[in-house]
Structures are given as C-alpha cells and as structure tokens.
Design a protein around this motif. Structure first.
Motif, PDB file in Angstrom:
ATOM      1  N   ARG A  65       8.811   6.128  -4.172  1.00  0.00           N
ATOM      2  CA  ARG A  65       8.543   6.765  -2.890  1.00  0.00           C
ATOM      3  C   ARG A  65       7.122   6.484  -2.409  1.00  0.00           C
ATOM      4  O   ARG A  65       6.157   6.671  -3.164  1.00  0.00           O
ATOM      5  N   PRO A  66       6.949   6.044  -1.175  1.00  0.00           N
ATOM      6  CA  PRO A  66       5.600   5.780  -0.657  1.00  0.00           C
ATOM      7  C   PRO A  66       4.827   7.080  -0.433  1.00  0.00           C
ATOM      8  O   PRO A  66       5.405   8.158  -0.261  1.00  0.00           O
ATOM      9  N   ILE A  67       3.505   6.925  -0.405  1.00  0.00           N
ATOM     10  CA  ILE A  67       2.605   8.029  -0.100  1.00  0.00           C
ATOM     11  C   ILE A  67       1.754   7.637   1.104  1.00  0.00           C
ATOM     12  O   ILE A  67       1.189   6.548   1.143  1.00  0.00           O
ATOM     13  N   MET A  68       1.707   8.519   2.094  1.00  0.00           N
ATOM     14  CA  MET A  68       0.909   8.279   3.291  1.00  0.00           C
ATOM     15  C   MET A  68      -0.280   9.234   3.292  1.00  0.00           C
ATOM     16  O   MET A  68      -0.112  10.434   3.074  1.00  0.00           O
ATOM     17  N   VAL A  69      -1.473   8.693   3.533  1.00  0.00           N
ATOM     18  CA  VAL A  69      -2.676   9.521   3.606  1.00  0.00           C
ATOM     19  C   VAL A  69      -3.353   9.303   4.945  1.00  0.00           C
ATOM     20  O   VAL A  69      -3.588   8.156   5.357  1.00  0.00           O
ATOM     21  N   MET A  70      -3.663  10.400   5.638  1.00  0.00           N
ATOM     22  CA  MET A  70      -4.440  10.335   6.878  1.00  0.00           C
ATOM     23  C   MET A  70      -5.921  10.163   6.525  1.00  0.00           C
ATOM     24  O   MET A  70      -6.475  10.960   5.760  1.00  0.00           O
ATOM     25  N   ILE A  71      -6.552   9.128   7.071  1.00  0.00           N
ATOM     26  CA  ILE A  71      -7.939   8.818   6.719  1.00  0.00           C
ATOM     27  C   ILE A  71      -8.822   8.816   7.962  1.00  0.00           C
ATOM     28  O   ILE A  71      -8.502   8.197   8.980  1.00  0.00           O
ATOM     29  N   ASN A  72      -9.921   9.503   7.828  1.00  0.00           N
ATOM     30  CA  ASN A  72     -10.917   9.698   8.881  1.00  0.00           C
ATOM     31  C   ASN A  72     -11.584   8.365   9.245  1.00  0.00           C
ATOM     32  O   ASN A  72     -11.863   7.550   8.369  1.00  0.00           O
ATOM     33  N   ASN A  73     -11.867   8.165  10.548  1.00  0.00           N
ATOM     34  CA  ASN A  73     -12.580   6.947  10.955  1.00  0.00           C
ATOM     35  C   ASN A  73     -13.772   7.238  11.852  1.00  0.00           C
ATOM     36  O   ASN A  73     -14.265   6.352  12.529  1.00  0.00           O
ATOM     37  N   ILE A 104      -0.468   3.595   4.082  1.00  0.00           N
ATOM     38  CA  ILE A 104       0.763   3.687   3.299  1.00  0.00           C
ATOM     39  C   ILE A 104       0.510   3.041   1.937  1.00  0.00           C
ATOM     40  O   ILE A 104       0.189   1.842   1.843  1.00  0.00           O
ATOM     41  N   TYR A 105       0.663   3.840   0.864  1.00  0.00           N
ATOM     42  CA  TYR A 105       0.463   3.355  -0.503  1.00  0.00           C
ATOM     43  C   TYR A 105       1.810   3.291  -1.225  1.00  0.00           C
ATOM     44  O   TYR A 105       2.578   4.261  -1.220  1.00  0.00           O
ATOM     45  N   GLN A 106       2.057   2.125  -1.858  1.00  0.00           N
ATOM     46  CA  GLN A 106       3.289   1.986  -2.619  1.00  0.00           C
ATOM     47  C   GLN A 106       3.119   1.087  -3.833  1.00  0.00           C
ATOM     48  O   GLN A 106       3.613   1.407  -4.909  1.00  0.00           O
ATOM     49  N   SER A 107       2.412  -0.036  -3.682  1.00  0.00           N
ATOM     50  CA  SER A 107       2.329  -0.990  -4.787  1.00  0.00           C
ATOM     51  C   SER A 107       0.959  -1.047  -5.457  1.00  0.00           C
ATOM     52  O   SER A 107       0.832  -1.645  -6.526  1.00  0.00           O
ATOM     53  N   GLN A 108      -0.068  -0.451  -4.851  1.00  0.00           N
ATOM     54  CA  GLN A 108      -1.420  -0.539  -5.398  1.00  0.00           C
ATOM     55  C   GLN A 108      -1.994   0.852  -5.622  1.00  0.00           C
ATOM     56  O   GLN A 108      -1.551   1.834  -5.012  1.00  0.00           O
ATOM     57  N   LYS A 109      -3.018   0.917  -6.473  1.00  0.00           N
ATOM     58  CA  LYS A 109      -3.603   2.207  -6.827  1.00  0.00           C
ATOM     59  C   LYS A 109      -5.121   2.161  -6.663  1.00  0.00           C
ATOM     60  O   LYS A 109      -5.831   1.665  -7.539  1.00  0.00           O
TER      61      LYS A 109
END
Length: 346
Positions: A65-73, A104-109
């Motif tokens: 399952r992918p993980i989505m993180v909202m990141i400030n810019n 969107i994070y799925q394959s890298q850490k």
C-alpha cells in the motif's frame, strides 16, 4: 700416398654425413599474449519491478500500500527532507500563493520526511486514486470532513503526535517531521490495511532514447506571479535538476539536488474560494500539458483515468504516453493565463 689420400677423403665424408644426421636445436618462439578482454558492462538483473517507477527491485512491491505525505513548500520549510525518495510527486498551489507537495512513497525509504503540512480536498482526490494512507497535519474543514468518512485511512499529527516529531531548528508550522517507520507503526496500531491493488503505468525500456519533441533542456514553470520553479537537464544523469526561486532545490538530509526523470506539467482550473486564499483545483481534467523527458518536450493531453493522472498523445485518449524508468513529478498550473504563458522552455 694414394691410400692416405683415400683415408682422408673417407674421414671428411664421414664427418659430413654425421653432421647431416644431426638436427640443429631451434629455440621455441614465445607464445603470443592472449588478446586483452574488452570490459563488459555488467547489468544487475532484478527479480522484480517497482510499479510506480519501472525500476528494478530486489523485493516484491506489487500490492504494498502506498503512503502519501503532504509536504510544506514555503520558504521557511526549505530545504525539505524525503522528496528525493518519492516515486511520484504532485506540486499544486495551496493558499499563500505557494505550492504544496503531495509525495507518494511506495518503493523507496527516505530517512526523514517533512516538514509535514495540512491537506486539502484536491490532494485527497489524488491520494485516493492510489488507495494511499494519507499523512498530514490538520487540514481545511472540508478536507477533514471528507477524511472522517469510513473509506479513508489518514494519519493526522494533531491527534497522533507520537508518530511525528518537531525539530527545534525551525519554527512552527514548518517543523513537523516523520518517517516511514513511524507511519508503519501507526498503520499497525490503527489496523490500516497494508496491501492494495495498485494503479499501473506504462514504461519504456531502460535504454530507450527519446527522439520525438522539441529541445527542452531549460524549463521554467510559473505557478503564480509570486512563485516559480525551474528545471535544467543534466545529460550525464539523464534527469532534470530542480530549482526553486532560482536556487538549487536541495534535500536537507542527503544534501543532494532534487532530480526528476519524467516531468509532466498540466494546466487545470483553479479557483480561490475563501478569504484565506484556499482553492479548488481540478485534478480530473481533461486538459493540455507538456511531458519533458531526456531534454525533449512533447505536447500531450491529460486526464485522470483509473484513479490517476496520465498523459496521452492526443484528445482521443486512446494512447497513453509511456514513462522512462525513474521518478515522476506532476506540476499543476492554472489554465488562466494558460499553459503557454506559464511554461517556457528551450
């Protein structure tokens, strides 16, 4: 006398005959050195392929399952951490005339992710197409009301602070961070599903060369009169290096400049809806866009299909444009004044 002469003649003949019977020793010629072996490029063969990047993987990622993180810019939040390890990044205007990243994070850490920021309805719509767990710090009333429904898995720092931390070198609200270990701990504690049926993307072979399109080694993307980003193609890396407000956009943790393999810039309807400057943004389409790959620009059509945003060759939407193996960034610009005004390249 004749006898002596005969004997002498016989003796000479005997010596000559004996000499002819001996073989003269010949030194063996040295063996020639074997030809030098040409260097062989050893290509690592991976048993699996990452579904969102098309890159090889040592572990099976299908179904994770992918993980989505909202990141400030905002300026005070740069440089961020973890954007370099996102498979896909969406960049869309929020309030304050600045963009926000949806990673969107799925394959890298990545080691660290942040600063984490609040969520809006259009970010939710993108994340739900991936069936992603949504990680954020608060949100607009409409966004939080949506996430209160039964079909969403979200992790809000406001009610789950133990899965986040606040750094002292930045001031609130630009100092909230997390990592995938803490997010996975939260998913287990909350009983979130860890598997998912993932959307699929077409990818070109690893050695593909882009020949179609106009030269595009320098790209400028104006999201607003007060904010723009740019990209410069690095031929050696085969990727676009990113700049924000004219400065190299770095990752705080790795100190590496952000780099993009596939850059899709699309125009969509944007509308400010309140006095705080919050917006509605069309993330469904259809609309016009540019796809940048290997120093080339190609005009495309885009729309949300199968839950995710895709690029197509024309308005029939019958042929999806394949991606190069690597990460993808998708930039949304307002359709007024439009794509050709917002995006310049050469």
């Amino acid at each position: 006398m004749r006898l002596l002469t005969s004997l002498a003649t016989m003796l000479v003949l005997g010596v000559l005959i004996a000499g002819c019977g001996q073989k003269t020793a010949v030194e063996p010629k040295p063996e020639p050195d074997p030809p030098a072996e040409e260097p062989v490029d050893r290509v690592t063969v991976y048993p699996y392929t990452a579904p969102f990047t098309g890159l090889g993987s040592k572990e099976k990622l299908d179904g994770r399952r992918p993980i989505m993180v909202m990141i400030n810019n905002q300026t005070q939040a740069r440089p961020q951490s973890g954007l370099d390890k996102a498979d896909i990044v969406y960049e869309i205007l929020a309030e304050g005339e600045i963009t926000r990243f949806e990673a969107i994070y799925q394959s890298q850490k990545p080691q660290v992710i942040g600063p984490v920021r609040s969520i809006r309805p259009y970010y939710i719509k993108i994340a739900e197409g991936f069936d992603a767990v949504m990680v954020h710090v608060g949100g607009s009333e409409e966004a939080l009301a949506t996430l209160a429904g039964p079909n969403y898995a979200d992790l809000d720092e406001i009610a789950n602070s133990k899965y986040f931390w606040r750094e002292s070198f930045r001031k609130p609200p630009h100092n909230v961070y997390t990592d995938l270990d803490k997010i996975n701990q939260a998913m287990e504690a909350k009983g979130f599903r860890t598997t998912s049926e993932l959307p699929r993307f077409p990818f070109l072979p690893a050695d593909a060369k882009i020949t179609e399109g106009s030269p595009a080694t320098d790209i400028s993307v104006k999201f607003h009169s007060l904010y723009s980003a740019s990209y410069k193609y690095d031929e050696e890396k085969g990727r676009y290096l990113r700049f924000s407000d004219g400065k190299p956009h770095m990752d705080l943790t790795t100190n590496e400049q952000l780099a993009v393999t596939n850059l899709l810039v699309v125009a969509s309807k944007h509308r400010v809806i309140d006095s705080e400057g919050r917006r509605t943004v069309d993330v469904t389409g259809p609309g016009d866009g540019y796809l940048f790959q290997q120093g080339k620009a190609r005009s495309v059509k885009w729309k949300r299909s199968g839950g995710v945003i895709r690029a197509y060759t024309d308005a029939t939407y019958s042929e999806e444009v394949p991606l190069l193996p690597g990460n993808t960034w998708i930039n949304f610009v307002p359709d007024s004044p439009g794509l050709k005004t917002a995006v310049q390249f050469q």
